[in-house]
Write an enzyme that holds these catalytic residues in place. Structure first.
Site, PDB file in Angstrom:
ATOM      1  N   GLU A 158      -5.178  -8.198  -1.576  1.00 29.77           N
ATOM      2  CA  GLU A 158      -5.212  -6.752  -1.821  1.00 29.77           C
ATOM      3  C   GLU A 158      -4.237  -6.407  -2.943  1.00 29.77           C
ATOM      4  OE1 GLU A 158      -6.765  -4.356   1.773  1.00 29.77           O
ATOM      5  OE2 GLU A 158      -4.621  -4.506   1.948  1.00 29.77           O
ATOM      6  N   HIS A 190       0.668  -5.905   5.221  1.00 29.05           N
ATOM      7  CA  HIS A 190      -0.026  -4.880   4.421  1.00 29.05           C
ATOM      8  C   HIS A 190       0.972  -4.211   3.476  1.00 29.05           C
ATOM      9  CE1 HIS A 190      -2.132  -1.167   3.398  1.00 29.05           C
ATOM     10  NE2 HIS A 190      -3.232  -1.865   3.627  1.00 29.05           N
TER      11      HIS A 190
HETATM   12  P1  PGA Z   1      -8.460   1.170   0.219  1.00 32.18           P
HETATM   13  O1  PGA Z   1      -7.415   0.431   1.178  1.00 32.18           O
HETATM   14  O2  PGA Z   1      -9.829   0.627   0.529  1.00 32.18           O
HETATM   15  O3  PGA Z   1      -8.308   2.603   0.578  1.00 32.18           O
HETATM   16  O4  PGA Z   1      -8.042   0.871  -1.186  1.00 32.18           O
HETATM   17  C1  PGA Z   1      -7.466  -0.920   1.484  1.00 32.18           C
HETATM   18  C2  PGA Z   1      -6.313  -1.267   2.389  1.00 32.18           C
HETATM   19  O5  PGA Z   1      -5.229  -0.670   2.245  1.00 32.18           O
HETATM   20  O6  PGA Z   1      -6.436  -2.142   3.259  1.00 32.18           O
END
Ligand code: PGA
Length: 234
Positions: A148, A81
């Site tokens: 992401e 992450h």
């Molecule tokens: P967010 O986070 O939906 O707050 O943008 C996603 C994540 O960090 O997994």
């Protein structure tokens, strides 16, 4: 058709056990909806027991204390992450954690994503390299990839990805997975999206983009918003 995948990434919230339990109670009241998903909650470790008691599947926010995670029946583990990468988690560590998770029978949810918004396609090479390094020496289909883009993560994110950009990136990720793992394994790997998934954009991001679900951060802490997101994925 397999159920869509939905992960509530609570990060370091809720602020108290009372709030965590109240959120779980609200989700439990909507449990008929969440049964339609391969649904899990990734809480801070201190709330593991409460989530386990709620009956919802657990995802860990990190690959640590393997035996404890296993004893809770943890189904998924988030690896790579951006919060952890920002704190120094290298590709080598990520690769090791992917392997530890697979050995422990916990499905790694491998997060990849470029740091800055880039409309010229340069992020593709960055993503390729993240995938290659994280999956070095891995030949396993029990992996989920979560795309992401770091610039789109969080409540105060400056930008949001468009469905077009997402769909192009998913095609690219699948192609790279096929290069690394072979087409047969790659075809079994689901790609999720995470980064400011909100009630307002969830349906468009899910439709025609070839993603199998979402990793939802801040919006997962609001039961009402989260329900709307889930409903728009079906
Ligand atoms: P967010 O986070 O939906 O707050 O943008 C996603 C994540 O960090 O997994």
């Amino acid at each position: 058709m397999a159920r869509p995948i939905l992960v509530a990434n609570w990060k370091s919230y809720p602020n108290s056990l009372f709030e965590a339990k109240s959120l779980l109670n609200q989700l439990a009241r909507q449990s008929r909806l969440y049964k339609k998903f391969n649904f899990s909650i990734a809480p801070p470790l201190v709330y593991f027991e409460s989530v386990a008691r709620s009956g919802f599947a657990l995802a860990s926010q990190d690959m640590e204390m393997t035996d404890i995670l296993k004893s809770f029946g943890t189904k998924f583990v988030i690896v790579g992450h951006s919060d952890r990468r920002a704190k120094g988690e290298t590709e080598e560590i990520i690769n090791r954690k992917v392997k530890i998770a697979l050995r422990a029978g916990i499905i790694p949810l491998l997060c990849i994503g470029e740091l800055f918004s880039d409309r010229d396609g340069e992020h593709f090479e960055f993503l390729r390299s993240q995938l290659r390094l994280a999956l070095a020496g891995v030949k396993n289909s029990k992996i989920i990839v979560a795309y992401e883009p770091v610039w789109a993560i969080g409540k105060s994110a400056k930008g949001a990805i468009s469905p077009d950009e997402l769909s192009q990136t998913v095609i690219f990720i699948k192609k790279v997975l096929s290069d690394i793992l072979g087409r047969k394994i790659a075809n079994q790997i689901s790609v999720l999206y995470g980064g400011s998934v909100e009630p307002a954009n969830a349906e468009a991001l899910m439709r025609d983009t070839n993603i199998r679900g979402f990793l939802v951060g801040h919006a997962s802490l609001d039961a009402k918003k989260f329900k709307t997101i889930a409903e728009s994925m079906l």
